[in-house]
Design an enzyme around this catalytic site. Structure first.
Site, mmCIF file in Angstrom:
data_model
loop_
_atom_site.group_PDB
_atom_site.id
_atom_site.type_symbol
_atom_site.label_atom_id
_atom_site.label_comp_id
_atom_site.label_asym_id
_atom_site.label_seq_id
_atom_site.Cartn_x
_atom_site.Cartn_y
_atom_site.Cartn_z
ATOM 1 N N SER A 1 -29.444 47.756 -91.019
ATOM 2 C CA SER A 1 -29.845 49.033 -90.421
ATOM 3 C C SER A 1 -28.589 49.752 -89.993
ATOM 4 O O SER A 1 -27.592 49.110 -89.628
ATOM 5 C CB SER A 1 -30.722 48.796 -89.190
ATOM 6 N N TYR B 1 -31.525 45.086 -81.252
ATOM 7 C CA TYR B 1 -31.859 45.159 -82.682
ATOM 8 C C TYR B 1 -30.588 45.369 -83.515
ATOM 9 O O TYR B 1 -30.356 44.665 -84.513
ATOM 10 C CB TYR B 1 -32.846 46.305 -82.883
#
Ligand SMILES: NC(=O)c1ccc[n+]([C@@H]2O[C@H](COP(=O)([O-])OP(=O)(O)OC[C@H]3O[C@@H](n4cnc5c(N)ncnc54)[C@H](OP(=O)(O)O)[C@@H]3O)[C@@H](O)[C@H]2O)c1
Length: 240
Positions: A135, A148
């Site tokens: 990501s 995250y």
């Protein structure tokens, strides 16, 4: 012999699009997830398009379930580590012990367990390809997605380490780093997804198929000299 591919998190979003792309490329696809109904839908859609697929259930937060998945998928030629999770309330003071454990279990430990089990078997059969889904949160500091992003940064580093460890034996390891992408998992963010996407030159979220095309490229023989790379697929955000 037909090539086979395991795609984790293939019951939804990006993983489902990757499963479609690999099915269209001629792989027998092991469609992984927890939701059997959505797994069956994905399998049916791949078969409807002329491909071959089956559903495999496993909870990647559970080491025993993850190991059982690795045993079922023992002879795949392609592994796509797509499944990912993040806490509902990601601001640091709101992150719980459960969140800490779950995010690293699914986003880091599960890919590690799958690669540890499957990459040596690919090497023994003459080669294979592994693609990790990261990501842009791994490289940009953003409030609410620190944990995250840290898990995806860990997976980015594992991508490089695995490339050096396994590529001499013919197993290519690469990663795709998506920007904001319109998936079921992102529905809860509503207009915030568009606001985040607006910061990139493309100015819009990606479709799952746009991310899947990059994954399929890295899984295919045509990318044979691409090794240990992180491919940003973020509408140009990496250039800003
Ligand atoms: N969408 C974005 O904007 C975006 C941007 C950058 C990176 N990514 C990354 O891309 C990947 C896919 O994202 P997405 O938006 O497509 O997600 P999504 O629509 O929420 O789908 C997540 C997938 O992961 C599976 N999964 C989650 N936790 C699991 C667990 N404990 N055990 C087994 N499977 C589990 C889900 O399976 P079940 O539902 O069947 O349990 C589902 O198939 C993730 O790694 C995410 O971090 C997404």
């Amino acid at each position: 012999m037909t090539s086979s591919a395991l795609v984790t998190g293939a019951t939804s979003g990006i993983g489902r699009a990757v499963a479609h792309a690999l099915g269209a490329a001629g792989h027998h696809v092991l469609v992984h997830g927890r939701d059997a109904a959505r797994g069956a839908d994905t399998v049916a859609a791949i078969r409807c398009a002329g491909g071959s697929a089956e559903f495999v259930a496993a909870d990647l937060a559970d080491p025993a379930s993850c190991r059982a998945l690795a045993a079922t998928a023992a002879d795949v030629d392609v592994l796509v580590n797509d499944a990912g999770t993040f806490p509902a309330d990601g601001l640091t003071p709101d992150v719980t012990d459960h969140d800490l454990a779950a995010v690293f279990a699914v986003n880091v430990a599960a890919p590690h367990r799958l690669v540890a089990a499957l990459a040596p078997r690919m090497a023994a059969r003459g080669g294979g390809a592994i693609v990790n889904v990261l990501s842009m949160a791994a490289a940009h500091g953003m409030p609410g997605i620190g944990l995250y992003g840290a898990s995806k940064a860990a997976l980015a580093q594992l991508t490089r380490a695995w490339a050096v460890e396994f590529e001499p034996a013919g197993v290519r390891v690469n990663a795709v780093s998506p920007g904001p992408t319109r998936t079921e998992g992102m529905e809860r963010f509503g207009p915030a997804l568009d606001a985040m996407a607006a910061k990139a030159p493309a100015g819009r979220p990606a479709t799952p198929a746009e991310i899947a095309a990059a994954v399929a490229f890295l899984a295919a023989p045509g990318s044979s000299f691409v090794q240990g790379a992180v491919l940003d697929v973020d509408g140009g955000r990496c250039a800003v």
